[in-house]
Design an enzyme around this catalytic site. Structure first.
Site, short mmCIF file in Angstrom:
data_model
loop_
_atom_site.label_atom_id
_atom_site.label_comp_id
_atom_site.label_asym_id
_atom_site.label_seq_id
_atom_site.Cartn_x
_atom_site.Cartn_y
_atom_site.Cartn_z
N ASP A 2 0.87 -1.17 0.00
CA ASP A 2 0.00 0.00 0.00
C ASP A 2 0.92 1.23 0.00
OD1 ASP A 2 0.90 0.36 2.60
OD2 ASP A 2 -1.10 0.47 3.51
N CYS A 61 3.23 -2.98 3.96
CA CYS A 61 2.37 -1.84 4.28
C CYS A 61 3.15 -1.02 5.32
CB CYS A 61 0.98 -2.27 4.76
SG CYS A 61 0.89 -3.11 6.35
N GLY A 62 2.50 -0.11 6.01
CA GLY A 62 3.23 0.73 6.96
C GLY A 62 3.92 -0.08 8.04
N THR A 63 3.17 -0.97 8.65
CA THR A 63 3.73 -1.82 9.72
C THR A 63 3.98 -3.25 9.27
OG1 THR A 63 1.49 -2.41 10.37
CG2 THR A 63 2.51 -0.53 11.53
N GLY A 64 3.31 -3.65 8.22
CA GLY A 64 3.34 -5.06 7.79
C GLY A 64 2.21 -5.85 8.46
N ILE A 65 1.56 -5.23 9.43
CA ILE A 65 0.55 -5.97 10.21
C ILE A 65 -0.74 -6.17 9.42
CG2 ILE A 65 -0.88 -5.96 12.29
CD1 ILE A 65 1.37 -4.33 13.67
N GLY A 66 -1.33 -5.08 8.97
CA GLY A 66 -2.62 -5.19 8.28
C GLY A 66 -2.54 -6.07 7.05
N HIS A 94 10.74 -23.44 9.51
CA HIS A 94 9.73 -24.11 10.35
C HIS A 94 8.31 -24.01 9.80
CE1 HIS A 94 12.15 -24.22 14.39
NE2 HIS A 94 12.83 -24.68 13.34
N ARG A 129 8.10 -33.00 12.34
CA ARG A 129 7.25 -32.26 13.28
C ARG A 129 6.75 -30.95 12.68
NH1 ARG A 129 12.40 -30.85 14.77
NH2 ARG A 129 12.74 -28.77 15.64
N HIS A 130 7.57 -30.35 11.84
CA HIS A 130 7.14 -29.10 11.21
C HIS A 130 6.04 -29.36 10.18
CE1 HIS A 130 10.24 -27.16 13.37
NE2 HIS A 130 11.22 -27.73 12.71
C1 RB5 Z 1 -1.83 2.99 6.41
O1 RB5 Z 1 -1.86 4.25 7.01
C2 RB5 Z 1 -1.47 1.94 7.43
O2 RB5 Z 1 -2.52 1.74 8.30
C3 RB5 Z 1 -1.10 0.65 6.73
O3 RB5 Z 1 -0.04 0.88 5.86
C4 RB5 Z 1 -0.66 -0.49 7.64
O4 RB5 Z 1 0.36 -0.09 8.50
C5 RB5 Z 1 -1.73 -1.23 8.32
O5 RB5 Z 1 -1.51 -2.21 9.02
#
Ligand code: RB5
Length: 143
Positions: A2, A61-66, A94, A129-130
């Site tokens: 993104d 993305c910004g954090t990689g989380i979303g 793994h 196991r993996h």
């Molecule tokens: C966008 O502002 C930000 O929310 C997205 O890049 C990401 O970090 C979400 O997890």
């Protein structure tokens, strides 16, 4: 990627191209605001359909989380959020991860190159196991 991952994506593209690794870029192509699930979906469809022949996916993305959460909603995908090289290596050894996510606002260009290299060059350990754990993990998709 993104828009939060755009600059790091451009850097990684250059890094991989210089190493002779063929890439497919599913966007985004500028810093305009977009929704990360749309890009997770494009990449996942490519990987699961075999459309382009791509073996692994990298999402940013910004954090990689979303983008990693979105990606893991797609059947057949095992996406690991890796903002360090150890995680990238272990996600392959793994977890046999087929997609890796990074945070464009979390890590610098230097570490990101090392992380990508670890993800692309590490093989799955094939340990019994993996394999068992991966089978159980993938079975959750149908429960
Ligand atoms: C966008 O502002 C930000 O929310 C997205 O890049 C990401 O970090 C979400 O997890």
């Amino acid at each position: 990627c993104d828009y939060g991952g755009f600059h790091l994506k451009e850097h990684i593209k250059k890094y991989l191209t210089e190493k002779g690794i063929e890439i497919v870029d599913h966007g985004t192509y500028n810093e305009d605001s977009v929704d990360y699930p749309d890009f997770a979906e494009k990449l996942c469809k490519d990987i699961t359909s075999g459309e382009s022949g791509a073996e692994r996916g990298i999402l940013i993305c910004g954090t990689g989380i979303g983008i990693s959460i979105a990606c893991n909603k797609v059947k057949g995908i095992r996406c690991a959020l890796c903002n360090d090289t150890f995680s990238a290596r272990m996600s392959r050894e793994h977890n046999d991860a087929n997609v890796m996510a990074m945070g464009g606002r979390v890590i610098g260009f230097g570490p990101a190159g090392d992380i990508v290299r670890a993800f692309l060059t590490t093989d799955f350990s094939q340990g019994e196991r993996h394999m068992r754990r991966i089978e159980k993990m993938m079975a959750l998709e149908n429960k």
